[in-house]
Design a protein around this motif. Structure first.
Motif, PDB file in Angstrom:
ATOM      1  N   GLY A 163      -2.458  -1.789  -6.521  1.00 41.83           N
ATOM      2  CA  GLY A 163      -1.239  -1.094  -6.155  1.00 41.83           C
ATOM      3  C   GLY A 163      -1.674   0.652  -5.923  1.00 41.83           C
ATOM      4  N   VAL A 164      -2.755   0.585  -6.933  1.00 42.22           N
ATOM      5  CA  VAL A 164      -2.928   1.665  -6.366  1.00 42.22           C
ATOM      6  C   VAL A 164      -3.915   1.806  -5.019  1.00 42.22           C
ATOM      7  CG1 VAL A 164      -5.230   3.528  -7.205  1.00 42.22           C
ATOM      8  CG2 VAL A 164      -3.479   2.516  -8.480  1.00 42.22           C
ATOM      9  N   LEU A 165      -4.983   0.895  -5.294  1.00 50.25           N
ATOM     10  CA  LEU A 165      -5.609   0.355  -4.044  1.00 50.25           C
ATOM     11  C   LEU A 165      -4.496   0.738  -2.635  1.00 50.25           C
ATOM     12  CD1 LEU A 165      -8.382  -1.680  -4.706  1.00 50.25           C
ATOM     13  CD2 LEU A 165      -8.645   0.399  -4.486  1.00 50.25           C
ATOM     14  N   MET A 166      -3.502   0.318  -2.643  1.00 52.63           N
ATOM     15  CA  MET A 166      -2.642   0.250  -1.210  1.00 52.63           C
ATOM     16  C   MET A 166      -2.133   1.388  -1.271  1.00 52.63           C
ATOM     17  SD  MET A 166       1.198  -1.908  -1.654  1.00 52.63           S
ATOM     18  CE  MET A 166       0.092  -3.779  -0.977  1.00 52.63           C
ATOM     19  N   VAL A 167      -2.195   2.067  -2.196  1.00 51.94           N
ATOM     20  CA  VAL A 167      -0.566   3.133  -1.656  1.00 51.94           C
ATOM     21  C   VAL A 167      -1.396   4.527  -1.266  1.00 51.94           C
ATOM     22  CG1 VAL A 167       0.328   5.097  -4.155  1.00 51.94           C
ATOM     23  CG2 VAL A 167       1.170   2.721  -3.571  1.00 51.94           C
ATOM     24  N   ASN A 193       6.767   4.640  -4.939  1.00 50.35           N
ATOM     25  CA  ASN A 193       8.750   4.263  -5.185  1.00 50.35           C
ATOM     26  C   ASN A 193       8.523   2.650  -5.537  1.00 50.35           C
ATOM     27  OD1 ASN A 193      11.039   5.963  -5.479  1.00 50.35           O
ATOM     28  ND2 ASN A 193       9.631   6.526  -3.578  1.00 50.35           N
ATOM     29  N   THR A 194       7.966   1.742  -4.990  1.00 53.54           N
ATOM     30  CA  THR A 194       7.395   0.607  -4.979  1.00 53.54           C
ATOM     31  C   THR A 194       6.895  -0.549  -5.820  1.00 53.54           C
ATOM     32  OG1 THR A 194       7.088  -0.428  -2.749  1.00 53.54           O
ATOM     33  CG2 THR A 194       9.525  -0.228  -3.335  1.00 53.54           C
ATOM     34  N   VAL A 195       5.819  -0.268  -5.868  1.00 53.96           N
ATOM     35  CA  VAL A 195       4.200  -1.215  -6.324  1.00 53.96           C
ATOM     36  C   VAL A 195       4.401  -0.160  -7.098  1.00 53.96           C
ATOM     37  CG1 VAL A 195       2.056  -1.155  -5.112  1.00 53.96           C
ATOM     38  CG2 VAL A 195       4.063  -1.633  -3.456  1.00 53.96           C
ATOM     39  N   LEU A 196       3.883   0.886  -7.530  1.00 56.56           N
ATOM     40  CA  LEU A 196       4.072   1.080  -8.854  1.00 56.56           C
ATOM     41  C   LEU A 196       4.563   2.010  -9.779  1.00 56.56           C
ATOM     42  CD1 LEU A 196       0.928   4.092  -7.425  1.00 56.56           C
ATOM     43  CD2 LEU A 196       0.700   1.764  -8.751  1.00 56.56           C
ATOM     44  N   THR A 230       1.099  -7.751 -15.349  1.00 60.08           N
ATOM     45  CA  THR A 230       0.636  -5.796 -14.404  1.00 60.08           C
ATOM     46  C   THR A 230      -0.452  -5.543 -14.174  1.00 60.08           C
ATOM     47  OG1 THR A 230       2.930  -6.294 -16.609  1.00 60.08           O
ATOM     48  CG2 THR A 230       1.379  -3.944 -15.837  1.00 60.08           C
ATOM     49  N   GLY A 231      -2.097  -6.086 -14.640  1.00 64.01           N
ATOM     50  CA  GLY A 231      -3.009  -5.470 -14.293  1.00 64.01           C
ATOM     51  C   GLY A 231      -3.339  -5.641 -12.811  1.00 64.01           C
ATOM     52  N   LEU A 232      -2.874  -6.110 -12.531  1.00 64.05           N
ATOM     53  CA  LEU A 232      -2.928  -7.502 -10.961  1.00 64.05           C
ATOM     54  C   LEU A 232      -2.862  -6.506 -10.485  1.00 64.05           C
ATOM     55  CD1 LEU A 232      -4.713  -8.603  -8.896  1.00 64.05           C
ATOM     56  CD2 LEU A 232      -2.610 -10.443  -9.170  1.00 64.05           C
ATOM     57  N   ARG A 233      -1.020  -5.795 -10.449  1.00 61.54           N
ATOM     58  CA  ARG A 233      -0.529  -5.194  -9.929  1.00 61.54           C
ATOM     59  C   ARG A 233      -0.465  -3.264  -9.469  1.00 61.54           C
ATOM     60  NH1 ARG A 233       5.592  -5.775  -8.316  1.00 61.54           N
ATOM     61  NH2 ARG A 233       5.979  -3.459  -7.704  1.00 61.54           N
ATOM     62  N   VAL A 234      -1.319  -3.188 -11.055  1.00 62.23           N
ATOM     63  CA  VAL A 234      -1.386  -1.977 -11.246  1.00 62.23           C
ATOM     64  C   VAL A 234      -2.868  -1.385  -9.938  1.00 62.23           C
ATOM     65  CG1 VAL A 234      -2.361  -0.008 -12.626  1.00 62.23           C
ATOM     66  CG2 VAL A 234      -0.571  -2.165 -13.562  1.00 62.23           C
ATOM     67  N   LEU A 265       3.717 -13.014  -3.273  1.00 62.72           N
ATOM     68  CA  LEU A 265       4.764 -12.131  -3.720  1.00 62.72           C
ATOM     69  C   LEU A 265       4.679 -11.200  -4.346  1.00 62.72           C
ATOM     70  CD1 LEU A 265       7.047 -15.634  -4.188  1.00 62.72           C
ATOM     71  CD2 LEU A 265       6.903 -13.910  -2.220  1.00 62.72           C
ATOM     72  N   LEU A 266       3.894 -11.543  -5.667  1.00 65.16           N
ATOM     73  CA  LEU A 266       4.117  -9.795  -6.918  1.00 65.16           C
ATOM     74  C   LEU A 266       3.587  -8.614  -5.467  1.00 65.16           C
ATOM     75  CD1 LEU A 266       3.122  -9.181  -9.467  1.00 65.16           C
ATOM     76  CD2 LEU A 266       1.352  -8.584  -8.957  1.00 65.16           C
ATOM     77  N   MET A 267       2.750  -8.538  -4.114  1.00 62.55           N
ATOM     78  CA  MET A 267       2.197  -7.188  -3.701  1.00 62.55           C
ATOM     79  C   MET A 267       3.883  -7.198  -2.114  1.00 62.55           C
ATOM     80  SD  MET A 267      -0.317  -5.846  -5.672  1.00 62.55           S
ATOM     81  CE  MET A 267      -0.323  -4.790  -4.961  1.00 62.55           C
ATOM     82  N   THR A 268       3.684  -8.479  -2.326  1.00 63.48           N
ATOM     83  CA  THR A 268       4.836  -7.741  -0.722  1.00 63.48           C
ATOM     84  C   THR A 268       5.763  -7.427  -0.590  1.00 63.48           C
ATOM     85  OG1 THR A 268       4.504 -10.368  -0.499  1.00 63.48           O
ATOM     86  CG2 THR A 268       2.846  -9.486   0.766  1.00 63.48           C
ATOM     87  N   LEU A 269       6.341  -8.779  -1.817  1.00 67.15           N
ATOM     88  CA  LEU A 269       8.319  -8.618  -1.826  1.00 67.15           C
ATOM     89  C   LEU A 269       8.397  -7.473  -2.177  1.00 67.15           C
ATOM     90  CD1 LEU A 269       9.554 -10.963  -4.084  1.00 67.15           C
ATOM     91  CD2 LEU A 269      10.130 -11.365  -1.758  1.00 67.15           C
ATOM     92  N   PRO A 270       8.063  -6.373  -3.044  1.00 64.77           N
ATOM     93  CA  PRO A 270       8.609  -4.886  -3.450  1.00 64.77           C
ATOM     94  C   PRO A 270       8.689  -3.913  -2.216  1.00 64.77           C
ATOM     95  CG  PRO A 270       6.905  -5.778  -4.680  1.00 64.77           C
ATOM     96  CD  PRO A 270       7.013  -6.820  -4.166  1.00 64.77           C
ATOM     97  N   SER A 271       7.204  -4.239  -1.213  1.00 63.65           N
ATOM     98  CA  SER A 271       6.061  -3.304  -1.252  1.00 63.65           C
ATOM     99  C   SER A 271       6.831  -2.933   0.324  1.00 63.65           C
ATOM    100  CB  SER A 271       4.757  -3.540  -0.394  1.00 63.65           C
ATOM    101  OG  SER A 271       4.022  -4.171  -1.351  1.00 63.65           O
ATOM    102  N   VAL A 272       7.902  -3.723   1.058  1.00 64.80           N
ATOM    103  CA  VAL A 272       7.731  -3.322   2.447  1.00 64.80           C
ATOM    104  C   VAL A 272       9.171  -4.235   2.483  1.00 64.80           C
ATOM    105  CG1 VAL A 272       6.747  -1.825   3.318  1.00 64.80           C
ATOM    106  CG2 VAL A 272       6.602  -3.329   4.083  1.00 64.80           C
ATOM    107  N   SER A 273       9.878  -4.494   3.648  1.00 64.80           N
ATOM    108  CA  SER A 273      11.051  -5.650   4.221  1.00 64.80           C
ATOM    109  C   SER A 273      11.087  -5.000   5.348  1.00 64.80           C
ATOM    110  CB  SER A 273      12.273  -5.244   3.331  1.00 64.80           C
ATOM    111  OG  SER A 273      12.778  -4.474   3.732  1.00 64.80           O
TER     112      SER A 273
END
Length: 350
Positions: free
Chosen positions: A180-184, A153-156, A173-177, A304-312
């Motif tokens: 993000g795929v690896l993370m999810v 929901n958050t990373v992708l 965006t490319g870095l996040r994708v 922050l690109l990967m950690t701010l949205p993922s969880v809290s």
């Protein structure tokens, strides 16, 4: 119950659930984000940083800082939170448990893929997705599948990826994708592998019990009851923790400027701070844009690109009863690691 009576009631439950999901997501997410994409494309901005506005540092820790942030955050997400609570309770009351078990109940990679793909239309922030995740877990969704749904929901989030491309640049965006795929899917698979055979057998037994006890005739009464229970349990702790995070902004995010460089220490510190902090959907985009404009290096921004949205911290607390502590700890630590990796890549490439 007579099957001729059961089937129409099950169908009615599905219809109500889908109406809430589609109409709610269209009103709260899809239509507003469609319009915001044009703003991002034309203005290369989607608003001010909710963290500190146009200032170079967050306000000093105080009750006023806590209230200001809680009000700004609440205004941004309250509709999505209401929708999350409605869907989280409806999943438990209106959807047959056998369906949840079939789609998300197996402790394999297939259920993780299903959870990740199902998350994409939701586009919720980590706290608003938490009630739905809690509902899925109550219906014995596998922990890896539920985590994939939560993080997806958050990373992708497709809308956030588009905003990010227009505002920060498509390389971000490319870095996040990629990460993000690896993370999810990677974390979801790893968490399902943590499930022991005894735990898997207990989950299957719990699903069978849910199926035996499920009564479509009482589904709507059960939905209202579950909605009340979830609201009373989740909302108070969520408000308290958001207030604390708002007050602690100055501690988590110090003065931002050129002195925040690409050192490993800064990248790690911002990765941890981003994992703990809570933001609305796509809030990381203006936050990172503002920090970069103040001269901060790309490494901490990548973290922050990967950690701010993922969880809290609030979302982790909201799901404390839905997952074993070791699973949530694994998720939190893994998110920080992904942030550090993203920061290292950003420092080297951007």
């Amino acid at each position: 119950m007579n099957n001729t009576l059961r089937q129409p009631r099950v169908a009615l439950g599905w219809i109500v659930f889908l109406l809430i999901a589609v109409a709610g997501l269209f009103y709260v997410k899809w239509f507003p984000y469609y319009n915001r994409a044009f703003v991002a494309a034309s203005q290369h901005s989607i608003g001010k940083s909710i963290l500190m506005g146009t200032a170079s540092s967050a306000p000093a820790a105080s009750w006023q800082a806590a209230l200001d942030y809680a009000l700004a955050y609440g205004k941004a997400i309250w509709q999505a939170m209401v929708l999350g609570l409605l869907l989280g309770s409806a999943v438990q009351a209106l959807i047959p448990p056998r369906w949840v078990a079939r789609a998300l109940g197996e402790h394999n990679f297939g259920s993780v893929v299903n959870g990740g793909l199902m998350s994409l239309p939701g586009m919720m922030c980590t706290c608003c997705a938490a009630p739905v995740v809690a509902g899925l877990r109550a219906r014995e969704a596998a922990p890896g599948a539920a985590v994939a749904f939560w993080l997806g929901n958050t990373v992708l989030n497709p809308a956030t990826l588009i905003f990010m491309g227009f505002v920060l640049g498509w390389e971000w965006t490319g870095l996040r994708v990629v990460l993000g795929v690896l993370m999810v899917f990677g974390l979801g698979f790893a968490i399902n592998r943590m499930v022991t055979p005894a735990q898997a057998a207990a989950s299957r037994a719990a699903v069978a019990k849910l199926v035996d006890e499920d009564d479509p005739g009482t589904a709507f009464a059960r939905w209202i009851k579950l909605l009340g229970k979830m609201s009373l349990r989740l909302i108070p702790e969520y408000i308290v923790l958001v207030l604390l995070r708002g007050a602690a902004r100055a501690w988590l995010f110090p003065h931002i400027g050129p002195d925040i460089g690409n050192s490993a220490l800064w990248i790690a510190a911002f990765a941890v701070a981003g994992m703990l902090f809570v933001i609305p959907t796509a809030g990381e985009v203006p936050i990172i844009q503002a920090m970069l404009s103040l001269g901060m290096a790309a490494g901490p921004a990548g973290a922050l690109l990967m950690t701010l949205p993922s969880v809290s911290l609030p979302s982790l607390a909201m799901l404390a009863k839905s997952f074993p502590a070791k699973v949530l700890t694994f998720v939190a630590v893994s998110v920080v690691i992904f942030g550090i990796v993203a920061g290292g890549i950003a420092a080297a490439v951007f």
